[in-house]
Every structure is written in structure tokens, then in C-alpha cells.
Write a protein that holds these residues in place. Structure first.
Motif, short mmCIF file in Angstrom:
data_model
loop_
_atom_site.label_atom_id
_atom_site.label_comp_id
_atom_site.label_asym_id
_atom_site.label_seq_id
_atom_site.Cartn_x
_atom_site.Cartn_y
_atom_site.Cartn_z
N ARG A 140 0.85 -1.19 0.00
CA ARG A 140 0.00 0.00 0.00
C ARG A 140 0.89 1.24 0.00
NH1 ARG A 140 -5.36 0.78 0.67
NH2 ARG A 140 -6.11 2.69 1.65
N TRP A 151 -2.58 9.98 -2.96
CA TRP A 151 -3.20 8.66 -2.96
C TRP A 151 -2.74 7.89 -1.73
CZ3 TRP A 151 -6.82 7.19 -6.48
CH2 TRP A 151 -6.95 7.99 -7.62
N SER A 153 -3.54 4.34 -0.96
CA SER A 153 -4.28 3.21 -1.53
C SER A 153 -3.32 2.13 -2.01
CB SER A 153 -5.12 3.69 -2.71
OG SER A 153 -4.29 4.12 -3.78
N ASP A 154 -3.93 1.06 -2.55
CA ASP A 154 -3.16 0.08 -3.30
C ASP A 154 -2.81 0.69 -4.66
OD1 ASP A 154 -3.72 -1.85 -1.26
OD2 ASP A 154 -5.70 -2.16 -2.20
N VAL A 169 -10.78 1.68 -7.63
CA VAL A 169 -10.43 2.89 -6.90
C VAL A 169 -11.55 3.24 -5.93
CG1 VAL A 169 -9.93 5.35 -7.07
CG2 VAL A 169 -9.07 3.80 -8.83
N ASP A 170 -11.19 3.49 -4.68
CA ASP A 170 -12.12 4.06 -3.70
C ASP A 170 -11.50 5.35 -3.20
OD1 ASP A 170 -14.25 2.05 -3.42
OD2 ASP A 170 -12.64 0.74 -2.75
N VAL A 171 -12.19 6.46 -3.39
CA VAL A 171 -11.60 7.74 -3.01
C VAL A 171 -12.71 8.69 -2.56
CG1 VAL A 171 -11.71 8.60 -5.38
CG2 VAL A 171 -10.09 9.61 -3.79
#
Length: 223
Positions: A140, A151, A153-154, A169-171
Motif C-alpha cells: 500500500r 493517494w 491506496s493500493d 479505486v475508492d476515493v
């Protein structure tokens, strides 16, 4: 009045058969069980044809068909006689169904959404985990990209090892109502295009393969 931007045009819940029977509701109201009823909505198909459409075994399809016959969700429309065992053709008892939340075996609306989304989310998680693991990039990151966006995230690959496209994507973003409407319409257009392509695969190019398409834009109320 129908929403012109809806990804499900022409569906009016008030015109659908209202499911009150608990045995029917357990099938129609469940995203995974109802998958086996979907091929027969407004169409006549044999077990073999439905199994091919869903990509499951004929025996698995036959088991589900018998269950749906038992609770009157399907009806036999014709029997095609041939040498050996005749082929039965089935169609949904109604053109469409609406299941009120109170007919389903849940405590309330949140319980239903939580229970059903958990099962569907497991499929997304399994597919996403496979992509990350096989990419060798399973860590990550916390970093700023070339556009200046941060970012946390992964970093999934844009293609998996078979060359299939990937996006997950989760944002959280701050948007005006107009910007949110525009993004919603882009998501709705993507869903329409995906369903249209699934119904009418192109003769040229690579053969169709199953994908999970999961789009959401929701007003966020921080707790």
C-alpha cells in the motif's frame, strides 16, 4: 415519471408483480439466487440454453429451475419431443417482479443491504485480491501523483497478466452538485455500455469474458 438518465430505463416498480410469498421472496430478493431466474424473464428457454447463458452446469441450472417451479416463479411453456428425453421449455410466471423489503427475511432495510452487499462484495474482494497478488504489487502506498493528488491506496495494475483491463479505486472527493451529477452520468453510461456489449458481443476481437462492474457515487455523511 421515468428518469431519462436512469441506467434501467422502462422499469416501473408499480407495474411489476408484487412478491409477497416468503419462498418466492427468498429467491427473487436475493442477488445471487435471482441470477438463475434472470434468463427466463419474458423469454422461453430450456435448461441447457439458460445454463450456457449463465456459464453454469446444466445440473446446477436444473436444480435451480426445479426450486423455482416449486414456488411458482417459473412455468413450463412447451415440451419439445425428441428421441430420448423430451426437452422442456420454461418462462417466468410474470414479466417482472418487485419484492418489498418487508417480504424478505431481514430485520430492516439496513440489515438487508448489509447482508446482500457483503456477499456481493466478497466476489469483488476475491477478484481484486487475485489481481494484486499476481501483480506482485500487494503493498500500500501514500504518495502524491504527477497531478498533485495524494493517494493512500493500493496500486493495482492497469492490466492483469492476461492483458485484461483492471480498475479499482475508492476515493473521497469534494464535489459540487453539478460535478457529482456529471460523474454519476459517466458511471451510468459505463453500465449501459457494459450491458449492451454483453448482450451483443462483437464478432471480431477477443471472446467475451466475465467482469465485475461496480460503480458508485454516494453522498457521504461522516459519522
Amino acid at each position: 415519471m421515468e428518469d431519462a438518465d436512469s441506467p434501467w430505463p422502462g422499469i416501473d416498480p408499480d407495474t411489476l408483480h408484487r412478491v409477497e410469498d416468503p419462498a418466492q421472496a427468498r429467491i427473487v430478493g436475493d442477488p445471487l439466487r435471482s441470477r438463475f431466474l434472470q434468463p427466463f424473464l419474458g423469454r422461453e428457454l430450456s435448461v441447457g440454453q439458460a445454463a450456457t447463458e449463465l456459464g453454469c452446469s446444466p445440473n446446477a441450472m436444473l436444480y435451480r429451475v426445479r426450486n423455482m417451479l416449486d414456488v411458482d416463479l417459473l412455468r413450463i411453456t412447451q415440451t419439445r419431443h425428441r428421441r430420448g428425453r423430451p426437452i422442456k421449455v420454461y418462462r417466468s410466471a410474470f414479466e417482472g417482479y418487485f419484492v418489498p423489503n418487508e417480504a424478505m427475511p431481514y430485520d430492516d432495510l439496513r440489515h438487508r443491504v448489509t447482508s446482500q452487499e457483503r456477499r456481493l462484495a466478497e466476489q469483488v474482494v476475491d477478484a481484486y485480491t487475485t489481481v494484486l497478488f499476481r501483480s506482485g504489487n500487494s503493498g500500500r502506498v501514500l504518495a502524491r501523483d504527477s497531478n498533485g493528488d495524494v493517494w493512500a491506496s493500493d496500486l493495482p495494475p492497469s492490466l492483469n497478466e492476461q492483458g485484461q483491463p483492471v480498475l479499482m479505486v475508492d476515493v473521497r472527493v469534494d464535489l459540487t452538485n453539478e460535478e457529482a451529477l456529471h460523474i454519476r452520468d459517466l458511471f451510468a453510461a459505463a453500465i449501459k455500455r457494459g450491458r449492451r456489449a454483453s448482450r451483443n458481443p462483437q464478432a471480431e476481437g477477443s471472446p467475451p469474458k466475465p467482469y465485475l462492474l461496480n460503480c458508485a457515487i454516494l453522498p457521504h455523511q461522516p459519522g
